[in-house]
Scaffold this motif. Structure first.
Motif, mmCIF file in Angstrom:
data_model
loop_
_atom_site.group_PDB
_atom_site.id
_atom_site.type_symbol
_atom_site.label_atom_id
_atom_site.label_comp_id
_atom_site.label_asym_id
_atom_site.label_seq_id
_atom_site.Cartn_x
_atom_site.Cartn_y
_atom_site.Cartn_z
ATOM 1 N N GLY A 88 -11.095 -3.110 -4.734
ATOM 2 C CA GLY A 88 -10.095 -4.165 -4.870
ATOM 3 C C GLY A 88 -8.761 -3.763 -4.285
ATOM 4 O O GLY A 88 -8.085 -4.573 -3.626
ATOM 5 N N ALA A 89 -8.365 -2.511 -4.504
ATOM 6 C CA ALA A 89 -7.086 -2.031 -3.972
ATOM 7 C C ALA A 89 -7.114 -1.988 -2.448
ATOM 8 O O ALA A 89 -6.127 -2.345 -1.787
ATOM 9 C CB ALA A 89 -6.787 -0.643 -4.537
ATOM 10 N N THR A 90 -8.219 -1.575 -1.876
ATOM 11 C CA THR A 90 -8.348 -1.509 -0.415
ATOM 12 C C THR A 90 -8.199 -2.896 0.204
ATOM 13 O O THR A 90 -7.465 -3.085 1.186
ATOM 14 C CB THR A 90 -9.713 -0.911 -0.030
ATOM 15 N N ALA B 167 -2.279 -7.789 1.976
ATOM 16 C CA ALA B 167 -0.822 -7.804 1.809
ATOM 17 C C ALA B 167 -0.124 -7.667 3.163
ATOM 18 O O ALA B 167 0.945 -8.245 3.388
ATOM 19 C CB ALA B 167 -0.393 -6.673 0.875
ATOM 20 N N ALA B 168 -0.748 -6.905 4.077
ATOM 21 C CA ALA B 168 -0.178 -6.744 5.409
ATOM 22 C C ALA B 168 -0.421 -7.974 6.280
ATOM 23 O O ALA B 168 0.437 -8.376 7.068
ATOM 24 C CB ALA B 168 -0.760 -5.503 6.083
ATOM 25 N N ASP B 169 -1.595 -8.596 6.137
ATOM 26 C CA ASP B 169 -1.935 -9.778 6.925
ATOM 27 C C ASP B 169 -2.950 -10.611 6.141
ATOM 28 O O ASP B 169 -4.128 -10.272 6.093
ATOM 29 C CB ASP B 169 -2.517 -9.382 8.275
ATOM 30 N N PRO B 170 -2.512 -11.709 5.523
ATOM 31 C CA PRO B 170 -3.426 -12.543 4.716
ATOM 32 C C PRO B 170 -4.576 -13.150 5.499
ATOM 33 O O PRO B 170 -5.538 -13.632 4.892
ATOM 34 C CB PRO B 170 -2.499 -13.638 4.166
ATOM 35 N N GLY C 249 0.159 2.278 -5.238
ATOM 36 C CA GLY C 249 1.493 2.768 -5.576
ATOM 37 C C GLY C 249 1.822 2.601 -7.044
ATOM 38 O O GLY C 249 3.008 2.536 -7.417
ATOM 39 N N GLY C 250 0.799 2.527 -7.865
ATOM 40 C CA GLY C 250 1.025 2.351 -9.302
ATOM 41 C C GLY C 250 1.470 0.951 -9.679
ATOM 42 O O GLY C 250 1.841 0.709 -10.821
ATOM 43 N N GLN C 251 1.390 0.026 -8.733
ATOM 44 C CA GLN C 251 1.810 -1.350 -8.971
ATOM 45 C C GLN C 251 0.615 -2.297 -8.896
ATOM 46 O O GLN C 251 -0.448 -1.942 -8.383
ATOM 47 C CB GLN C 251 2.861 -1.776 -7.933
ATOM 48 N N ILE C 252 0.805 -3.497 -9.403
ATOM 49 C CA ILE C 252 -0.200 -4.541 -9.273
ATOM 50 C C ILE C 252 0.088 -5.313 -7.988
ATOM 51 O O ILE C 252 1.151 -5.919 -7.850
ATOM 52 C CB ILE C 252 -0.180 -5.486 -10.487
ATOM 53 N N ALA D 245 -4.813 -6.765 -7.423
ATOM 54 C CA ALA D 245 -5.510 -5.487 -7.528
ATOM 55 C C ALA D 245 -4.688 -4.561 -8.411
ATOM 56 O O ALA D 245 -3.499 -4.365 -8.183
ATOM 57 C CB ALA D 245 -5.707 -4.872 -6.146
ATOM 58 N N ASP D 246 -5.322 -4.002 -9.422
ATOM 59 C CA ASP D 246 -4.669 -3.101 -10.366
ATOM 60 C C ASP D 246 -5.451 -1.791 -10.369
ATOM 61 O O ASP D 246 -6.550 -1.710 -10.921
ATOM 62 C CB ASP D 246 -4.659 -3.726 -11.763
#
Length: 345
Positions: free
Chosen positions: A87-89, A95-98, A150-153, A245-246
């Motif tokens: 999910g994070a990947t 986030a860079a390009d939807p 980065g420890g963020q959602i 993504a969490d």
């Protein structure tokens, strides 16, 4: 009904998972009479059963991969972490390009394949104990997921990606269709090819399987790869459903639910015997139980206790000794009924 059909029913491995699921449904219906009601809202089906199926889809997918691993006398406790990493990947790419939905999906699935290959390398090729081999990825992988986010959602806004988790196809959630597709593909793989027999052979006696010429190492390696791949699919569904993504909480304790679903479905932790249909029933039992505990007002802190109690009861009933006792009881009841009918005649 004669004794033999009753004995066959009492000994069927799917009997108690089905009975448990029906009892949970009955409890829900008693608490809320419209529990089974399904309506059409905004062009798709809506209702508690649909919600349970939708939320159970990621667990079903993960559990199918776990089933084959356990059937080879292995275990994979890193699937929850793989869900978070996948999910994070995907979230980072989107986030860079939807518009890079295809790339995000490929990257997430690729991460799952790599994670499964790592587990297979340690467990199958190097010969490390499976629980230790997968524990390494469970711990380190969670850190990797947190580093990626980065420890963020990280929120996800790509509509094509979100459709997989909260979209609908033919008025049914897309996640349910994906779970069905994975189940059918896995069933065909193990039932229409020799793979199912090979997996069972390795689980029954891995030494004998190797001595007769089976490529047990390669098969076990492939099973772990498939488990990682299925966990990545679940990671896509989960992150799509929650639209984020969490790295810390995504997939947390999912490996325990997957193991419970597999065992509730009748798969032996000693290897050799597995049931994909039983695994699906086990996943539905766990999700329905979660829904039931919340709907009847059980405090959240007691939910895990209730779940553990139900799992213990079902597992005890499914034991070989319990099945023998039930089969004997069915025989005695049938014999008594036959005698009573003969006396009346």
């Amino acid at each position: 009904m004669t004794a033999r059909p009753l004995q066959a029913i009492a000994r069927h491995p799917l009997l108690w998972p089905v009975v448990t699921l029906l009892l949970l449904f009955a409890l829900d219906v008693a608490h809320r009479h419209d529990f089974l009601a399904i309506t059409v809202l905004d062009g798709h089906f809506f209702g508690a059963p649909i919600d349970i199926l939708n939320r159970a889809a990621p667990l079903v997918v993960v559990s199918l991969g776990m089933t084959l691993v356990i059937a080879t006398r292995g275990i994979d406790i890193s699937v929850g972490t793989i869900v978070a990493i996948a999910g994070a990947t995907a979230a980072i790419i989107l986030a860079a390009d939807p518009n890079q939905v295809g790339l995000a999906l490929a990257a997430a699935l690729g991460v799952g394949l790599l994670a499964g290959a790592w587990n297979g390398l340690l467990a199958a090729l190097i010969g490390m104990q499976p629980i230790i081999a997968t524990l390494i990825l469970m711990v380190a992988g969670r850190g990797v997921a947190q580093l990626l986010t980065g420890g963020q959602i990280i929120p996800i806004g790509a509509r094509g990606y979100l459709r997989l988790g909260d979209g609908y196809l033919a008025m049914v959630p897309c996640a349910v269709w994906i779970a069905i597709a994975v189940f059918i593909a896995t069933s065909l793989l193990v039932n229409r090819t020799a793979l199912g027999l090979l997996v069972r052979s390795i689980g029954v006696n891995p030494v004998a399987a190797r001595l007769v010429g089976l490529r047990s190492t390669a098969i076990t390696f492939g099973v772990y790869v498939f488990c990682g791949f299925s966990a990545a699919i679940a990671g896509i569904l989960t992150s799509s459903n929650v639209r984020s993504a969490d790295g810390n909480n995504a997939g947390l304790l999912l490996e325990l639910d997957a193991i419970l679903a597999v065992t509730l479905g009748g798969t032996s932790l000693m290897g050799g015997r597995f049931s994909l249909a039983g695994t699906v029933l086990g996943a539905l039992i766990i999700q329905t139980l979660t829904y039931t505990t919340y709907s009847i007002g059980v405090p959240p802190e007691a939910t895990l206790v209730v779940k553990a109690f139900v799992v213990i009861v079902v597992s005890v009933i499914q034991s070989a000794r319990a099945r023998e006792l039930l089969a004997g009881l069915a025989t005695r009841l049938s014999t008594s009924s036959t005698r009573a009918q003969a006396e009346v005649q």
